[in-house]
Design an enzyme around this catalytic site. Structure first.
Site, short mmCIF file in Angstrom:
data_model
loop_
_atom_site.label_atom_id
_atom_site.label_comp_id
_atom_site.label_asym_id
_atom_site.label_seq_id
_atom_site.Cartn_x
_atom_site.Cartn_y
_atom_site.Cartn_z
N SER A 1 0.83 -1.20 0.00
CA SER A 1 0.00 0.00 0.00
C SER A 1 0.87 1.26 0.00
CB SER A 1 -0.95 -0.04 1.20
OG SER A 1 -2.04 0.83 1.05
N ASP B 1 -2.14 14.05 12.97
CA ASP B 1 -2.35 15.40 12.45
C ASP B 1 -1.80 15.53 11.03
OD1 ASP B 1 -3.60 16.19 14.77
OD2 ASP B 1 -1.77 17.02 15.68
N HIS C 1 -7.31 -6.16 0.27
CA HIS C 1 -6.15 -5.26 0.28
C HIS C 1 -5.04 -5.75 1.20
CE1 HIS C 1 -3.91 -1.63 -0.26
NE2 HIS C 1 -4.09 -1.21 0.96
#
Length: 256
Positions: free
Chosen positions: A83, A175, A237
């Site tokens: 990924s 964040d 996945h």
């Protein structure tokens, strides 16, 4: 930037693993220990993940160049990436081909993805947790059920939750990931010029995944002309965790 790594094995060629979004090097522990019988294995925490630093923003090219600093032209590596880590691994091979003897890309393509809503939901759920109010990891799991109903994915995300003194913290930099999620879904094609990687490449895709599609083959072949593709039945996945024995057998034949 010094990335955190874990090593297994003392002899043989080097095999290096790059994990995906929200992961960490130890996600590859099962495969790494199995290959360590015949190889030197390195599990790497990607920037902004695990125990690795990340800086103020996420950038694929910077991440790839940072990973490349772990390697030497005297000891080219077999590089495995899933990924997000697969995109980083592809970029290492394209930008530093002399460092990579062979490349295994797990269920991702060198393209821009727009389907990031699922990941956004995970981020929102993780950020919404009141870490100061948690008495146990079980409390965190219960609080995440609505945002992350799949128990396997929920358990995977909670591997990022760490005790710190009397409280808890997320290891992954939520964040930065939250702000730069579109960048993570993207592919920096405009920064590659006419680069290609001529070494052997193995593409491992999950049968029910939508990350490796026939329409992506042209770009895969252009950048990696010596690639062959394998689809693992009964896997989505998360190929290496959903069908670990099949994945390990395919990978072992490739790196051996």
């Amino acid at each position: 930037m010094s990335l955190h790594t874990t090593s297994y094995g003392e002899s043989g060629s080097q095999v290096v693993f790059c994990h995906g979004l929200f992961g960490q090097g130890r996600n590859w522990t099962q495969a790494g220990k199995a290959l360590a019988e015949d190889h030197r294995v390195l599990l790497v925490d990607m920037p902004h993940h695990g125990r690795s630093p990340g800086g103020s923003h996420f950038d694929y090219v910077e991440a790839a160049d940072t990973v490349a600093e772990l390697f030497s032209t005297d000891d080219p590596v077999a590089l495995v990436g899933h990924s997000m880590g697969g995109k980083i691994a592809m970029l290492v091979a394209l930008r530093h081909p002399e460092l990579v003897s062979r490349l295994c890309v797990v269920d991702v393509s060198p393209v821009r993805y727009t389907h990031t809503d699922e990941f956004r939901r995970y981020i929102d759920g993780m950020q919404a947790l009141d870490l100061g109010a948690l008495a146990s990891r079980g409390d965190a799991e219960a609080a995440l059920v609505e945002a992350v109903p799949n128990p396997t994915v929920r358990s995977f995300l909670l591997q990022n939750l760490r005790r710190e003194g009397d409280g808890w913290r997320w290891q992954v930099d939520l964040d930065v990931i939250d702000r730069d999620l579109p960048v993570i879904g993207d592919w920096p094609a405009d920064r590659l010029g006419d680069a290609s990687y001529d070494g052997p490449v193995l593409w491992v895709a999950g049968e029910t995944s939508h990350y490796v599609k026939p329409e992506y083959a042209e770009e895969m072949d252009r950048l990696f002309p010596r690639n062959r593709r394998v689809t693992v039945k009964g896997a989505g996945h998360w190929v290496h965790s959903e069908q670990p024995e099949v994945f390990l057998e395919v990978l072992r034949r490739f790196v051996d």
